[in-house]
Design a protein around this motif. Structure first.
Motif, PDB file in Angstrom:
ATOM      1  N   PHE A 100       0.827  -1.204   0.000  1.00  0.00           N
ATOM      2  CA  PHE A 100       0.000   0.000   0.000  1.00  0.00           C
ATOM      3  C   PHE A 100       0.865   1.259   0.000  1.00  0.00           C
ATOM      4  O   PHE A 100       0.598   2.211  -0.740  1.00  0.00           O
ATOM      5  N   TRP A 103       2.336   1.818  -3.340  1.00  0.00           N
ATOM      6  CA  TRP A 103       1.275   2.347  -4.219  1.00  0.00           C
ATOM      7  C   TRP A 103       1.073   3.839  -3.945  1.00  0.00           C
ATOM      8  O   TRP A 103       0.895   4.626  -4.873  1.00  0.00           O
ATOM      9  N   CYS A 104       1.092   4.238  -2.669  1.00  0.00           N
ATOM     10  CA  CYS A 104       0.925   5.647  -2.312  1.00  0.00           C
ATOM     11  C   CYS A 104       1.985   6.507  -2.993  1.00  0.00           C
ATOM     12  O   CYS A 104       1.681   7.586  -3.532  1.00  0.00           O
ATOM     13  N   VAL A 143      -4.036  13.396  -0.240  1.00  0.00           N
ATOM     14  CA  VAL A 143      -4.466  12.423  -1.251  1.00  0.00           C
ATOM     15  C   VAL A 143      -4.824  13.173  -2.535  1.00  0.00           C
ATOM     16  O   VAL A 143      -5.785  13.950  -2.554  1.00  0.00           O
ATOM     17  N   TRP A 191      -6.377   0.113  -7.904  1.00  0.00           N
ATOM     18  CA  TRP A 191      -6.573   0.248  -6.458  1.00  0.00           C
ATOM     19  C   TRP A 191      -6.340  -1.074  -5.705  1.00  0.00           C
ATOM     20  O   TRP A 191      -6.625  -1.153  -4.512  1.00  0.00           O
ATOM     21  N   TYR A 194      -4.620  -0.927  -2.394  1.00  0.00           N
ATOM     22  CA  TYR A 194      -5.498  -0.258  -1.436  1.00  0.00           C
ATOM     23  C   TYR A 194      -6.500  -1.260  -0.867  1.00  0.00           C
ATOM     24  O   TYR A 194      -6.721  -1.330   0.350  1.00  0.00           O
ATOM     25  N   TRP A 198      -8.090  -4.036   3.315  1.00  0.00           N
ATOM     26  CA  TRP A 198      -9.436  -4.243   3.826  1.00  0.00           C
ATOM     27  C   TRP A 198      -9.569  -5.614   4.465  1.00  0.00           C
ATOM     28  O   TRP A 198      -9.059  -6.601   3.950  1.00  0.00           O
ATOM     29  N   PRO A 231      -8.450   6.648  -0.223  1.00  0.00           N
ATOM     30  CA  PRO A 231      -7.358   5.841   0.333  1.00  0.00           C
ATOM     31  C   PRO A 231      -6.571   6.618   1.384  1.00  0.00           C
ATOM     32  O   PRO A 231      -6.368   7.827   1.258  1.00  0.00           O
ATOM     33  N   ALA A 232      -6.150   5.927   2.425  1.00  0.00           N
ATOM     34  CA  ALA A 232      -5.421   6.477   3.572  1.00  0.00           C
ATOM     35  C   ALA A 232      -6.383   7.116   4.569  1.00  0.00           C
ATOM     36  O   ALA A 232      -6.278   6.862   5.772  1.00  0.00           O
ATOM     37  N   ASP A 234      -9.498   6.453   4.996  1.00  0.00           N
ATOM     38  CA  ASP A 234     -10.353   5.454   5.617  1.00  0.00           C
ATOM     39  C   ASP A 234      -9.574   4.453   6.461  1.00  0.00           C
ATOM     40  O   ASP A 234     -10.153   3.534   7.034  1.00  0.00           O
ATOM     41  N   VAL A 235      -8.261   4.623   6.539  1.00  0.00           N
ATOM     42  CA  VAL A 235      -7.476   3.804   7.461  1.00  0.00           C
ATOM     43  C   VAL A 235      -7.697   4.279   8.899  1.00  0.00           C
ATOM     44  O   VAL A 235      -7.633   3.492   9.849  1.00  0.00           O
TER      45      VAL A 235
END
Length: 459
Positions: A100, A103-104, A143, A191, A194, A198, A231-232, A234-235
């Motif tokens: 992740f 990917w970021c 983001v 994604w 990401y 989950w 993304p990020a 919702d972490v």
């Protein structure tokens, strides 16, 4: 006087807010059901359950949405049960956090060196913790809008746009859910790293990590912005006393610290000012008492009418009380399915409850005059204020009616406050409860504590 639409939102437990970012609340009384996958929808990933806009506090009604034939065929080709898809996404990558973060960097999602995504030191699953002390106003991450997942950025955006008319619903969620289902099963989805963070979506406790960008004040009359996945953002886990907040700008979404965050402490966002019943319906968890300062308890409007009827002795008094009730309905202060919402520190429906107590308790002659004026010409007095601290100063008749209404509300629960306290105080007994039973207990206990506070104030 508040509009009917506004009053409906307030009486159903929603909070009026002007602050930026919150996770999307698609319905006035927010409740969500998971989208059904292969087996559940018999081959079509386009059979989605969209909740009714006005479900009761303990029930949810659903209407089945049927997508057009092109989407139906796409679903037959590509449909996979959400839990199966999420399970694959989470099991194929041995290092989901590293993937992740890589990917970021590729998509330009900038994380501050002071924060870390981790399972360690968090209240639930993945979260974000401070590697160094953080001060208010510091940027935690940004983001870029290109990294957001929405109906406009997914690989079937053209199809969703063509079928936009058929995908309309009160929740506004249908296009995003279809985009999400498609991207979850697409092997080459941008994604995928990401999604790897989950947990399994087959668990009913799993929340839908969706945000809805607020409109500018001058755009209040426009349709709400489409929900999207961030993304990020919702972490981050939720806390009423949160220490971070999401801000929107033309090029990116920025998570900014709002309180000092010591090294090693978890970073919390807020999903909105939500009572525990809202949190459990939307996100599958509660905040134990007394942590959730936004918790509320409902007193059904018809319960106040029932309490008032208990004080009538002859038919003429009962008829007059129904006349008073009809007048309150005309003023749009009450309704057969509405509720007065009581918070820990305020009455969220103060205007409605104060007017109801006033009209139901005023002498008959005063009511006739008040009715002839259609409720106008009456100045609100300070002693009639329904702030929590002012309740003991209310007129005796108001306090008695409010007290009787609380007692009737408490009778609707299957257990009393002491039973809940005994369960919570016994770690051994509490541990035998299922996760859902524990969360339901927290909901009931918080509501009863608020109602018992009202009993003390009206005594």
């Amino acid at each position: 006087m508040a509009t009917q639409a506004k009053r409906r939102r307030v009486s159903c437990g929603g909070r009026r807010r002007s602050t930026p970012l919150r996770r999307a609340s698609p319905l006035p009384r927010p409740q969500r059901r998971a989208a059904r996958g292969c087996a559940a929808c018999r081959g079509s990933f386009a059979a989605l359950h969209i909740p009714s806009p006005n479900p009761g506090p303990s029930s949810a009604r659903a209407a089945v949405f049927s997508a057009p034939s092109e989407l139906f065929r796409a679903g037959q080709r590509h449909c996979a049960c959400l839990s199966q898809v999420a399970g694959l996404a989470g099991s194929e990558d041995p290092a989901p956090v590293a993937s992740f973060l890589s990917w970021c960097r590729r998509v330009g999602l900038e994380l501050s060196p002071k924060v870390a995504v981790s399972r360690q030191g968090t209240v639930a699953g993945y979260g974000m913790v401070a590697r160094e002390s953080v001060q208010p106003g510091e940027l935690l991450f940004a983001v870029p809008r290109a990294a957001l997942l929405s109906q406009h950025t997914c690989s079937i955006s053209g199809l969703l746009e063509r079928e936009r008319g058929a995908l309309q619903s009160q929740s506004g969620w249908v296009p995003l859910l279809l985009a999400l289902l498609h991207e979850l099963q697409a092997p080459a989805s941008p994604w995928s790293p990401y999604f790897a963070l989950w947990p399994e979506l087959g668990r009913l406790e799993h929340p839908m990590f969706c945000f809805q960008e607020p409109l500018e004040e001058e755009d209040d009359e426009k349709e709400p912005n489409s929900p999207l996945m961030v993304p990020a953002a919702d972490v981050l886990n939720h806390l009423a006393n949160h220490n971070a907040n999401l801000e929107y700008s033309p090029n990116c979404l920025r998570m900014v610290a709002t309180q000092p965050i010591p090294k090693g402490h978890e970073i919390f966002n807020t999903y909105g000012q939500m009572a525990n019943w809202q949190l459990i319906h939307m996100y599958g968890f509660t905040e134990p008492y007394p942590d959730n300062t936004d918790d509320t308890a409902d007193i059904q409007m018809v319960t106040v009418r029932e309490a008032a009827l208990q004080g009538t002795k002859v038919e003429a008094e009962r008829l007059l009380l129904y006349e008073r009730w009809d007048f309150l309905c005309k003023l749009e202060m009450v309704g057969e399915e509405g509720a007065f919402v009581i918070g820990r520190e305020e009455v969220l429906t103060e205007e409605e409850l104060a007017m109801t107590l006033k009209v139901l308790c005023m002498p008959a002659e005063e009511f006739r005059e008040f009715k002839d004026q259609d409720g106008w010409g009456d100045d609100k007095r300070e002693e009639d204020s329904l702030t929590i601290t002012n309740i003991p100063k209310l007129k005796a008749s108001w306090r008695q009616l409010l007290r009787d209404s609380v007692l009737l509300t408490l009778q609707t629960y299957a257990t009393d406050l002491k039973t809940e306290q005994d369960l919570l105080s016994s770690k051994e007994v509490y541990a035998t409860l299922s996760w859902r039973e524990q969360q339901a207990l927290q909901v009931r206990y918080g509501q009863k504590m608020i109602l018992h506070q009202l009993l003390e104030l009206t005594n």
